[in-house]
Design a protein around this motif. Structure first.
Motif, PDB file in Angstrom:
ATOM      1  N   GLU A 157       0.845  -1.203   0.000  1.00 25.60           N
ATOM      2  CA  GLU A 157       0.000   0.000   0.000  1.00 25.60           C
ATOM      3  C   GLU A 157       0.880   1.253   0.000  1.00 25.60           C
ATOM      4  OE1 GLU A 157      -3.298  -0.038  -0.186  1.00 25.60           O
ATOM      5  OE2 GLU A 157      -3.332  -2.236  -0.198  1.00 25.60           O
ATOM      6  N   ASN A 158       0.268   2.405  -0.243  1.00 21.94           N
ATOM      7  CA  ASN A 158       1.009   3.658  -0.239  1.00 21.94           C
ATOM      8  C   ASN A 158       1.416   4.048   1.178  1.00 21.94           C
ATOM      9  OD1 ASN A 158       0.724   3.981  -3.019  1.00 21.94           O
ATOM     10  ND2 ASN A 158      -1.169   5.147  -2.812  1.00 21.94           N
ATOM     11  N   ALA A 159       2.645   4.485   1.324  1.00 27.26           N
ATOM     12  CA  ALA A 159       3.116   4.977   2.614  1.00 27.26           C
ATOM     13  C   ALA A 159       2.441   6.309   2.928  1.00 27.26           C
ATOM     14  CB  ALA A 159       4.632   5.142   2.594  1.00 27.26           C
ATOM     15  N   VAL A 177      10.094  14.898   8.230  1.00 28.00           N
ATOM     16  CA  VAL A 177       8.875  14.280   7.719  1.00 28.00           C
ATOM     17  C   VAL A 177       8.894  12.814   8.125  1.00 28.00           C
ATOM     18  CG1 VAL A 177       7.590  13.621   5.647  1.00 28.00           C
ATOM     19  CG2 VAL A 177       8.747  15.846   5.750  1.00 28.00           C
ATOM     20  N   VAL A 178       7.847  12.347   8.791  1.00 31.15           N
ATOM     21  CA  VAL A 178       7.785  10.935   9.157  1.00 31.15           C
ATOM     22  C   VAL A 178       7.050  10.178   8.050  1.00 31.15           C
ATOM     23  CG1 VAL A 178       5.645  11.155  10.495  1.00 31.15           C
ATOM     24  CG2 VAL A 178       7.210   9.280  10.964  1.00 31.15           C
ATOM     25  N   VAL A 179       7.583   9.020   7.696  1.00 30.91           N
ATOM     26  CA  VAL A 179       6.986   8.151   6.679  1.00 30.91           C
ATOM     27  C   VAL A 179       6.627   6.838   7.367  1.00 30.91           C
ATOM     28  CG1 VAL A 179       7.276   7.117   4.398  1.00 30.91           C
ATOM     29  CG2 VAL A 179       8.570   9.187   5.002  1.00 30.91           C
ATOM     30  N   HIS A 180       5.365   6.418   7.246  1.00 31.97           N
ATOM     31  CA  HIS A 180       4.959   5.209   7.972  1.00 31.97           C
ATOM     32  C   HIS A 180       3.922   4.411   7.200  1.00 31.97           C
ATOM     33  CE1 HIS A 180       0.959   6.652   9.350  1.00 31.97           C
ATOM     34  NE2 HIS A 180       1.530   7.858   9.388  1.00 31.97           N
ATOM     35  N   SER A 181       3.692   3.208   7.667  1.00 31.93           N
ATOM     36  CA  SER A 181       2.698   2.317   7.074  1.00 31.93           C
ATOM     37  C   SER A 181       1.296   2.828   7.348  1.00 31.93           C
ATOM     38  CB  SER A 181       2.860   0.907   7.666  1.00 31.93           C
ATOM     39  OG  SER A 181       1.702   0.125   7.440  1.00 31.93           O
ATOM     40  N   PRO A 182       0.353   2.618   6.424  1.00 28.11           N
ATOM     41  CA  PRO A 182      -1.038   3.039   6.680  1.00 28.11           C
ATOM     42  C   PRO A 182      -1.679   2.254   7.821  1.00 28.11           C
ATOM     43  CG  PRO A 182      -0.897   1.731   4.671  1.00 28.11           C
ATOM     44  CD  PRO A 182       0.510   2.018   5.078  1.00 28.11           C
ATOM     45  N   TYR A 183      -1.036   1.168   8.254  1.00 30.60           N
ATOM     46  CA  TYR A 183      -1.560   0.357   9.354  1.00 30.60           C
ATOM     47  C   TYR A 183      -0.985   0.766  10.705  1.00 30.60           C
ATOM     48  CZ  TYR A 183      -2.504  -2.443   5.202  1.00 30.60           C
ATOM     49  OH  TYR A 183      -2.891  -2.855   3.947  1.00 30.60           O
ATOM     50  N   GLU A 184      -0.073   1.728  10.706  1.00 31.42           N
ATOM     51  CA  GLU A 184       0.570   2.184  11.944  1.00 31.42           C
ATOM     52  C   GLU A 184      -0.179   3.391  12.501  1.00 31.42           C
ATOM     53  OE1 GLU A 184       2.508   2.694  15.114  1.00 31.42           O
ATOM     54  OE2 GLU A 184       3.312   1.097  13.831  1.00 31.42           O
ATOM     55  N   ASP A 185      -0.621   3.309  13.765  1.00 29.42           N
ATOM     56  CA  ASP A 185      -1.412   4.393  14.348  1.00 29.42           C
ATOM     57  C   ASP A 185      -0.624   5.243  15.342  1.00 29.42           C
ATOM     58  OD1 ASP A 185      -1.149   2.632  16.444  1.00 29.42           O
ATOM     59  OD2 ASP A 185      -3.293   2.229  16.670  1.00 29.42           O
ATOM     60  N   GLN A 186       0.670   5.033  15.445  1.00 28.51           N
ATOM     61  CA  GLN A 186       1.494   5.781  16.395  1.00 28.51           C
ATOM     62  C   GLN A 186       1.524   7.280  16.091  1.00 28.51           C
ATOM     63  OE1 GLN A 186       6.260   5.987  17.626  1.00 28.51           O
ATOM     64  NE2 GLN A 186       5.488   4.204  16.540  1.00 28.51           N
ATOM     65  N   PHE A 187       1.300   7.629  14.816  1.00 27.94           N
ATOM     66  CA  PHE A 187       1.496   9.020  14.387  1.00 27.94           C
ATOM     67  C   PHE A 187       0.194   9.704  13.963  1.00 27.94           C
ATOM     68  CE2 PHE A 187       5.136   6.333  13.235  1.00 27.94           C
ATOM     69  CZ  PHE A 187       6.102   6.873  14.082  1.00 27.94           C
ATOM     70  N   CYS A 188      -0.932   9.200  14.431  1.00 26.73           N
ATOM     71  CA  CYS A 188      -2.225   9.748  14.022  1.00 26.73           C
ATOM     72  C   CYS A 188      -2.405  11.211  14.416  1.00 26.73           C
ATOM     73  CB  CYS A 188      -3.353   8.909  14.617  1.00 26.73           C
ATOM     74  SG  CYS A 188      -3.482   7.248  13.894  1.00 26.73           S
ATOM     75  N   ASP A 189      -1.723  11.655  15.470  1.00 26.10           N
ATOM     76  CA  ASP A 189      -1.882  13.034  15.930  1.00 26.10           C
ATOM     77  C   ASP A 189      -1.002  14.015  15.155  1.00 26.10           C
ATOM     78  OD1 ASP A 189      -3.717  12.256  17.837  1.00 26.10           O
ATOM     79  OD2 ASP A 189      -2.218  12.001  19.412  1.00 26.10           O
ATOM     80  N   PHE A 190      -0.161  13.506  14.270  1.00 22.43           N
ATOM     81  CA  PHE A 190       0.691  14.381  13.471  1.00 22.43           C
ATOM     82  C   PHE A 190      -0.018  14.700  12.148  1.00 22.43           C
ATOM     83  CE2 PHE A 190       3.541  12.331  16.384  1.00 22.43           C
ATOM     84  CZ  PHE A 190       4.500  13.300  16.685  1.00 22.43           C
ATOM     85  N   PRO A 191       0.016  15.948  11.703  1.00 25.04           N
ATOM     86  CA  PRO A 191      -0.708  16.323  10.478  1.00 25.04           C
ATOM     87  C   PRO A 191      -0.102  15.694   9.237  1.00 25.04           C
ATOM     88  CG  PRO A 191       0.638  18.153  11.249  1.00 25.04           C
ATOM     89  CD  PRO A 191       0.698  17.110  12.327  1.00 25.04           C
ATOM     90  N   LEU A 192      -0.954  15.409   8.277  1.00 20.54           N
ATOM     91  CA  LEU A 192      -0.483  14.896   6.996  1.00 20.54           C
ATOM     92  C   LEU A 192       0.359  15.960   6.300  1.00 20.54           C
ATOM     93  CD1 LEU A 192      -3.761  13.192   5.721  1.00 20.54           C
ATOM     94  CD2 LEU A 192      -1.682  12.012   6.485  1.00 20.54           C
ATOM     95  N   LEU A 193       1.345  15.519   5.530  1.00 21.76           N
ATOM     96  CA  LEU A 193       2.151  16.462   4.775  1.00 21.76           C
ATOM     97  C   LEU A 193       1.242  17.193   3.794  1.00 21.76           C
ATOM     98  CD1 LEU A 193       5.198  17.153   4.642  1.00 21.76           C
ATOM     99  CD2 LEU A 193       5.324  15.714   2.605  1.00 21.76           C
ATOM    100  N   PRO A 194       1.307  18.510   3.726  1.00 25.81           N
ATOM    101  CA  PRO A 194       0.390  19.270   2.864  1.00 25.81           C
ATOM    102  C   PRO A 194       0.490  18.845   1.400  1.00 25.81           C
ATOM    103  CG  PRO A 194       1.608  20.740   4.325  1.00 25.81           C
ATOM    104  CD  PRO A 194       2.242  19.388   4.450  1.00 25.81           C
ATOM    105  N   ASN A 195      -0.644  18.845   0.720  1.00 34.81           N
ATOM    106  CA  ASN A 195      -0.637  18.573  -0.725  1.00 34.81           C
ATOM    107  C   ASN A 195      -0.681  19.883  -1.506  1.00 34.81           C
ATOM    108  OD1 ASN A 195      -3.242  19.395  -0.292  1.00 34.81           O
ATOM    109  ND2 ASN A 195      -4.198  17.463  -0.933  1.00 34.81           N
ATOM    110  N   ASP A 196      -0.270  20.951  -0.823  1.00 36.88           N
ATOM    111  CA  ASP A 196      -0.166  22.268  -1.443  1.00 36.88           C
ATOM    112  C   ASP A 196       1.270  22.761  -1.246  1.00 36.88           C
ATOM    113  OD1 ASP A 196      -0.503  24.725  -2.521  1.00 36.88           O
ATOM    114  OD2 ASP A 196      -1.675  25.559  -0.869  1.00 36.88           O
ATOM    115  N   PRO A 197       2.213  22.210  -2.015  1.00 36.67           N
ATOM    116  CA  PRO A 197       3.632  22.516  -1.795  1.00 36.67           C
ATOM    117  C   PRO A 197       4.018  23.960  -2.073  1.00 36.67           C
ATOM    118  CG  PRO A 197       3.356  21.291  -3.833  1.00 36.67           C
ATOM    119  CD  PRO A 197       2.018  21.297  -3.156  1.00 36.67           C
ATOM    120  N   ASP A 198       3.147  24.734  -2.709  1.00 41.49           N
ATOM    121  CA  ASP A 198       3.483  26.126  -2.988  1.00 41.49           C
ATOM    122  C   ASP A 198       3.274  27.030  -1.782  1.00 41.49           C
ATOM    123  OD1 ASP A 198       4.205  25.565  -5.589  1.00 41.49           O
ATOM    124  OD2 ASP A 198       2.197  25.912  -6.375  1.00 41.49           O
TER     125      ASP A 198
END
Length: 292
Positions: A157-159, A177-198
Motif C-alpha cells: 500500500e502507499n506509505a 517528515v515521518v513516513v509510515h505504514s497506513p496500518y501504523e497508528d502511532q502518528f495519528c496526531d501528526f498532520p499529513l504532509l500538505p498537498n499544497d507545496p506552494d
C-alpha cells in the motif's frame, strides 16, 4: 505533550517544534528567548524563493555503520523527547538535483535584479558533497527507497507522509517528515504532509516531494532596522525523512554497494569515527571485492 520542547542532542541545545514546520518569519513571531533568537531570528534575512524537487535520499554513516548496514540493513533508532519515545526511525536526508538548484536560483536572481549573484551561491551544507556525520554515503533514488519501503512495511500500500516537526539548533534548522505504514497508528496526531507545496516548507504533490529551502548559501544576507547596509550571518536548513521501521530496512548487498560512495568530512563535524576520503574509498573498494 507540549508542542515546544528543549532537549540536548549530542551536547547541542535543540529546540523542537512537534507537529509543525515553521518558516523563519513564523519563528520570529514566536519571540522565543532561545539561542536561535539571539543568533539569527532577530535579523531580517534575505530569503530566497526557490521550489526544489527531492530526487534522492541520502544516508551518511561511519565505517562501523557501513558494516552493520551491509550485513543487516538500516537499523531503526528511537527518538526520545520528554517522556515520549517515537519510532524506531531510519533517517534519510532529502537531496535535490544540483542542476535544478542552480537553475532555480539563477532564475530567482534574474527576477531580483538588485541582487549580486556572487552573494547567493548554492553552497549550503544541504547541497554539499561533504558530510558532518561520516565518510560513507548511501545515495538512492527517492522512488527506489519509497518502493522498497512500501513493499516491506506497507503490504504494497502507499506509505503515509506526515509533518513530524522541526528542530532548531545554533546554526541549523531541521525539518522532519515521518513516513509510515497506513496500518501504523502511532502518528495519528501528526498532520499529513500538505498537498499544497506552494504554500508550505515542503509538500507532496503527485507522488513528488517539493521543498522550499530558506537558506541556500553558506552565508546569508540580512540588515538591521531597514538599513541599506547588508551584513552576513550563517544558518542552514535541510529536510530529513524518518522512515518508521519495525525491523531492519534491507536491500541487497549488491544494490547497496552500487550506491555507496566515500565523502570528505566538513572541517567542523560531529563524526565520532573520522577518516579521510581516501581511506573510505579503499574500504569501499575492498567491500565490493569481498561481495562480488
Amino acid at each position: 505533550m507540549d508542542n515546544i520542547v528543549t532537549r540536548y542532542n549530542r551536547g547541542s541545545k535543540e529546540l523542537v517544534f512537534l507537529n509543525e514546520h515553521k518558516s523563519i518569519e513564523e519563528l520570529r513571531e514566536e519571540e522565543l528567548n532561545e539561542h536561535m533568537w539571539r543568533r539569527y531570528l532577530r535579523r531580517r534575512p534575505l530569503l530566497p524563493e526557490v521550489k526544489l524537487t527531492i530526487s534522492k535520499l541520502q544516508h551518511v554513516t561511519t565505517k562501523t555503520g557501513v558494516k552493520g548496514i551491509i550485513r543487516n540493513g538500516f537499523k531503526g533508532e528511537y527518538y526520545a523527547i520528554g517522556n515520549c519515545n517515537y519510532g524506531p526511525f531510519s533517517y534519510w536526508s532529502g537531496v535535490v538535483d544540483p542542476e535544478e538548484v542552480e537553475t532555480e536560483i539563477s532564475d530567482w536572481i534574474e527576477e531580483n535584479t538588485e541582487l549580486d549573484p556572487s552573494d547567493m551561491n548554492a553552497n549550503s551544507p544541504a547541497f554539499s558533497e561533504e558530510s558532518l556525520y561520516g565518510n560513507y554515503k548511501f545515495s538512492l533514488d527517492f522512488e527506489d527507497v519509497l518502493n522498497a519501503y512500501e513493499y516491506r512495511f506497507c503490504g504494497g500500500e502507499n506509505a503515509v507522509f506526515r509533518v513530524f516537526g522541526m528542530s532548531c539548533f545554533k546554526q541549523q534548522i531541521v525539518y522532519t517528515v515521518v513516513v509510515h505504514s497506513p496500518y501504523e497508528d502511532q502518528f495519528c496526531d501528526f498532520p499529513l504532509l500538505p498537498n499544497d507545496p506552494d504554500n508550505s516548507i515542503c509538500g507532496l504533490e503527485d507522488d513528488t516531494i517539493f521543498w522550499w529551502p530558506e537558506s541556500v548559501s553558506s552565508f546569508n544576507e540580512y540588515n538591521d532596522d531597514e538599513s541599506i547596509d547588508w551584513r552576513k550571518y550563517f544558518v542552514w536548513d535541510h529536510l530529513v525523512f524518518a522512515f518508521h521501521v519495525e525491523h531492519y530496512f534491507q536491500f541487497t548487498k549488491v544494490f547497496l554497494l552500487k550506491h555507496l560512495t566515500p565523502c570528505q568530512l566538513y572541517e567542523v563535524n560531529i563524526c565520532m569515527e573520522k577518516e579521510t576520503r581516501r581511506t573510505a574509498k579503499k574500504f569501499i573498494k575492498w567491500l565490493k571485492y569481498c561481495n562480488r
